[in-house]
Write a protein that holds these residues in place. Sequence first.
Motif, PDB file in Angstrom:
ATOM      1  N   TRP A 300       0.808  -1.216   0.000  1.00 12.45           N
ATOM      2  CA  TRP A 300       0.000   0.000   0.000  1.00 12.45           C
ATOM      3  C   TRP A 300       0.847   1.275   0.000  1.00 12.45           C
ATOM      4  O   TRP A 300       0.325   2.371  -0.199  1.00 12.45           O
ATOM      5  N   LEU A 301       2.165   1.149   0.204  1.00  8.25           N
ATOM      6  CA  LEU A 301       3.037   2.320   0.333  1.00  8.25           C
ATOM      7  C   LEU A 301       3.901   2.520  -0.911  1.00  8.25           C
ATOM      8  O   LEU A 301       4.603   1.601  -1.347  1.00  8.25           O
ATOM      9  N   THR A 302       3.848   3.741  -1.452  1.00  4.68           N
ATOM     10  CA  THR A 302       4.716   4.151  -2.549  1.00  4.68           C
ATOM     11  C   THR A 302       5.551   5.338  -2.083  1.00  4.68           C
ATOM     12  O   THR A 302       4.996   6.355  -1.647  1.00  4.68           O
ATOM     13  N   VAL A 303       6.855   5.211  -2.131  1.00  8.79           N
ATOM     14  CA  VAL A 303       7.759   6.283  -1.712  1.00  8.79           C
ATOM     15  C   VAL A 303       8.378   6.918  -2.946  1.00  8.79           C
ATOM     16  O   VAL A 303       8.932   6.225  -3.805  1.00  8.79           O
ATOM     17  N   VAL A 304       8.260   8.254  -3.017  1.00  9.63           N
ATOM     18  CA  VAL A 304       8.784   8.996  -4.167  1.00  9.63           C
ATOM     19  C   VAL A 304       9.796  10.021  -3.672  1.00  9.63           C
ATOM     20  O   VAL A 304       9.417  11.079  -3.157  1.00  9.63           O
ATOM     21  N   PRO A 305      11.094   9.742  -3.797  1.00  7.98           N
ATOM     22  CA  PRO A 305      12.103  10.728  -3.391  1.00  7.98           C
ATOM     23  C   PRO A 305      12.258  11.805  -4.458  1.00  7.98           C
ATOM     24  O   PRO A 305      12.170  11.522  -5.663  1.00  7.98           O
ATOM     25  N   VAL A 306      12.496  13.041  -4.012  1.00  7.33           N
ATOM     26  CA  VAL A 306      12.617  14.180  -4.925  1.00  7.33           C
ATOM     27  C   VAL A 306      13.760  15.072  -4.452  1.00  7.33           C
ATOM     28  O   VAL A 306      13.858  15.370  -3.252  1.00  7.33           O
ATOM     29  N   VAL A 307      14.617  15.500  -5.363  1.00  5.44           N
ATOM     30  CA  VAL A 307      15.657  16.465  -5.010  1.00  5.44           C
ATOM     31  C   VAL A 307      15.523  17.673  -5.933  1.00  5.44           C
ATOM     32  O   VAL A 307      15.089  17.558  -7.080  1.00  5.44           O
ATOM     33  N   SER A 308      15.880  18.831  -5.432  1.00  2.36           N
ATOM     34  CA  SER A 308      15.744  20.068  -6.201  1.00  2.36           C
ATOM     35  C   SER A 308      17.042  20.498  -6.863  1.00  2.36           C
ATOM     36  O   SER A 308      17.043  21.400  -7.710  1.00  2.36           O
ATOM     37  N   ALA A 309      18.181  19.891  -6.500  1.00  6.20           N
ATOM     38  CA  ALA A 309      19.461  20.291  -7.083  1.00  6.20           C
ATOM     39  C   ALA A 309      20.440  19.122  -7.030  1.00  6.20           C
ATOM     40  O   ALA A 309      20.291  18.201  -6.214  1.00  6.20           O
ATOM     41  N   GLY A 310      21.452  19.163  -7.887  1.00  4.45           N
ATOM     42  CA  GLY A 310      22.488  18.143  -7.868  1.00  4.45           C
ATOM     43  C   GLY A 310      22.102  16.890  -8.632  1.00  4.45           C
ATOM     44  O   GLY A 310      20.983  16.755  -9.142  1.00  4.45           O
ATOM     45  N   ARG A 311      23.043  15.964  -8.714  1.00  2.00           N
ATOM     46  CA  ARG A 311      22.826  14.718  -9.430  1.00  2.00           C
ATOM     47  C   ARG A 311      21.910  13.787  -8.652  1.00  2.00           C
ATOM     48  O   ARG A 311      22.044  13.635  -7.443  1.00  2.00           O
ATOM     49  N   PHE A 312      20.995  13.173  -9.385  1.00  2.28           N
ATOM     50  CA  PHE A 312      20.060  12.240  -8.747  1.00  2.28           C
ATOM     51  C   PHE A 312      19.390  11.429  -9.837  1.00  2.28           C
ATOM     52  O   PHE A 312      18.986  11.960 -10.880  1.00  2.28           O
ATOM     53  N   SER A 313      19.242  10.138  -9.615  1.00  5.68           N
ATOM     54  CA  SER A 313      18.658   9.261 -10.626  1.00  5.68           C
ATOM     55  C   SER A 313      17.136   9.301 -10.635  1.00  5.68           C
ATOM     56  O   SER A 313      16.503   8.826 -11.577  1.00  5.68           O
ATOM     57  N   GLY A 314      16.543   9.873  -9.595  1.00  5.35           N
ATOM     58  CA  GLY A 314      15.090   9.934  -9.490  1.00  5.35           C
ATOM     59  C   GLY A 314      14.529  11.255  -9.975  1.00  5.35           C
ATOM     60  O   GLY A 314      15.108  11.939 -10.820  1.00  5.35           O
ATOM     61  N   LEU A 315      13.376  11.636  -9.414  1.00  6.22           N
ATOM     62  CA  LEU A 315      12.703  12.865  -9.824  1.00  6.22           C
ATOM     63  C   LEU A 315      13.424  14.088  -9.273  1.00  6.22           C
ATOM     64  O   LEU A 315      13.866  14.103  -8.132  1.00  6.22           O
ATOM     65  N   ARG A 316      13.485  15.124 -10.111  1.00  4.41           N
ATOM     66  CA  ARG A 316      14.157  16.357  -9.726  1.00  4.41           C
ATOM     67  C   ARG A 316      13.234  17.546  -9.954  1.00  4.41           C
ATOM     68  O   ARG A 316      12.362  17.517 -10.820  1.00  4.41           O
ATOM     69  N   GLY A 317      13.463  18.590  -9.167  1.00  3.59           N
ATOM     70  CA  GLY A 317      12.683  19.811  -9.299  1.00  3.59           C
ATOM     71  C   GLY A 317      12.100  20.227  -7.971  1.00  3.59           C
ATOM     72  O   GLY A 317      12.206  19.498  -6.977  1.00  3.59           O
ATOM     73  N   PRO A 318      11.473  21.417  -7.914  1.00  2.00           N
ATOM     74  CA  PRO A 318      10.796  21.845  -6.679  1.00  2.00           C
ATOM     75  C   PRO A 318       9.754  20.811  -6.256  1.00  2.00           C
ATOM     76  O   PRO A 318       9.001  20.301  -7.104  1.00  2.00           O
ATOM     77  N   LEU A 319       9.731  20.491  -4.990  1.00  2.00           N
ATOM     78  CA  LEU A 319       8.856  19.431  -4.494  1.00  2.00           C
ATOM     79  C   LEU A 319       7.398  19.675  -4.873  1.00  2.00           C
ATOM     80  O   LEU A 319       6.693  18.752  -5.316  1.00  2.00           O
ATOM     81  N   THR A 320       6.933  20.899  -4.727  1.00  2.00           N
ATOM     82  CA  THR A 320       5.533  21.213  -5.043  1.00  2.00           C
ATOM     83  C   THR A 320       5.224  20.947  -6.508  1.00  2.00           C
ATOM     84  O   THR A 320       4.162  20.403  -6.848  1.00  2.00           O
ATOM     85  N   ASP A 321       6.142  21.316  -7.393  1.00  2.00           N
ATOM     86  CA  ASP A 321       5.927  21.087  -8.827  1.00  2.00           C
ATOM     87  C   ASP A 321       5.862  19.601  -9.147  1.00  2.00           C
ATOM     88  O   ASP A 321       5.012  19.152  -9.937  1.00  2.00           O
TER      89      ASP A 321
END
Length: 370
Positions: A300-321
């Motif tokens: 039932w749990l989906t975790v979505v990591p988000v970063v706003s700067a720097g290298r990252f293989s996942g989602l990037r950008g302002p968290l709200t966007d």
Amino acid sequence: MDVARLKTSFARIAMHGDEVALHFYSDLFLKYPETRPMFPVSMQAQRAHLVDALANIVSSVDSVEALSEFLRDLGRGHRKFGTLADHYDAVGGSLLATFAHFSGAAWDAELEADWKGAYELIASVMIAAAQEDEQLRPAYWTGVIVAQERSAFDVTVLTVRTEPRLEYLPGQSVAIESPARPRLWRYYSMANAPRADGSVDFHVRLIDGGAVSMALTDGTAVGTELRLGPPAGVLRLDTASGREILMIAQSTGLAPLKAMLEQVAGLRQPPGVHLFFGARSADGLYDLPGLEKMAAGHQWLTVVPVVSAGRFSGLRGPLTDVVSRYGDWSGHDAYLAGPTEMVRDCAGRLAAAGLPAGRIHVEDFGWSEP
């Protein structure tokens, strides 16, 4: 009481910023010197707390339930300072004197009567809550740090065992005082649902110049005895709604939401949960391995990591966007925790996208200094 007149009056007073709190405490300590030992040596953070609390009260006068809960939490929380009912008269006198000083020619008999009536109502709610709480719980709990783990360069997880046992609801916070910084209390959220052994985790972010966070993250903190105030806050899981859940956390705003995740895990039929965990860089996703392990064990749990700067293989950008682009959340219950700007931005965007305001629950970490 003319509520509109009080709001207009406070808006004028608040324009003077820190001068308001400085005048208030100067007046209080000169007239009632016995109150000075109740406060820390440095009053800078305390002055900010006063202005924030006043602003919160004035802005919430149209929401009786929310304001009443805030005032009751304040009344219960003030017990840890040794506050007595008699102190409220002293505070009220100095507060009115301060408002009169900064109101100038606008201060008249009617405005004075409005502010006096408002303060008497506020004080009565706080005193009643404190007196009721006195029959049920101690003014504060003693806790010992039994474990300490550096999860990131600026985040430390503390495990504390209290005496007596601390009863709380996931999502709530407590004020903590370190013996290294007497009379400086800072709020931290419990990061776990209540455990059988009574231990509690706290996520402490080290802030440059933050007196309490520096004391709590010291490498020799294990064995340190702390004081903890009563649980407070209105961030609570609505276990009866049946709706799926959206959680949005940034930085150590993760703590109360992680406690609520553990609560969800204990339900007979857990709803689907999407947790967005944001940080400036990948290094800031300090508890991501633990969250991913939890998600692997719970469908039932989906975790979505988000970063706003720097290298990252996942989602990037302002968290709200990222949250806004990800999907339609109008049918969910939303729980938000983290820095003030993020919380307000997310709440506003979710409401604009059709999520009813009554289903957006927030914990704003702007009110707690390091």
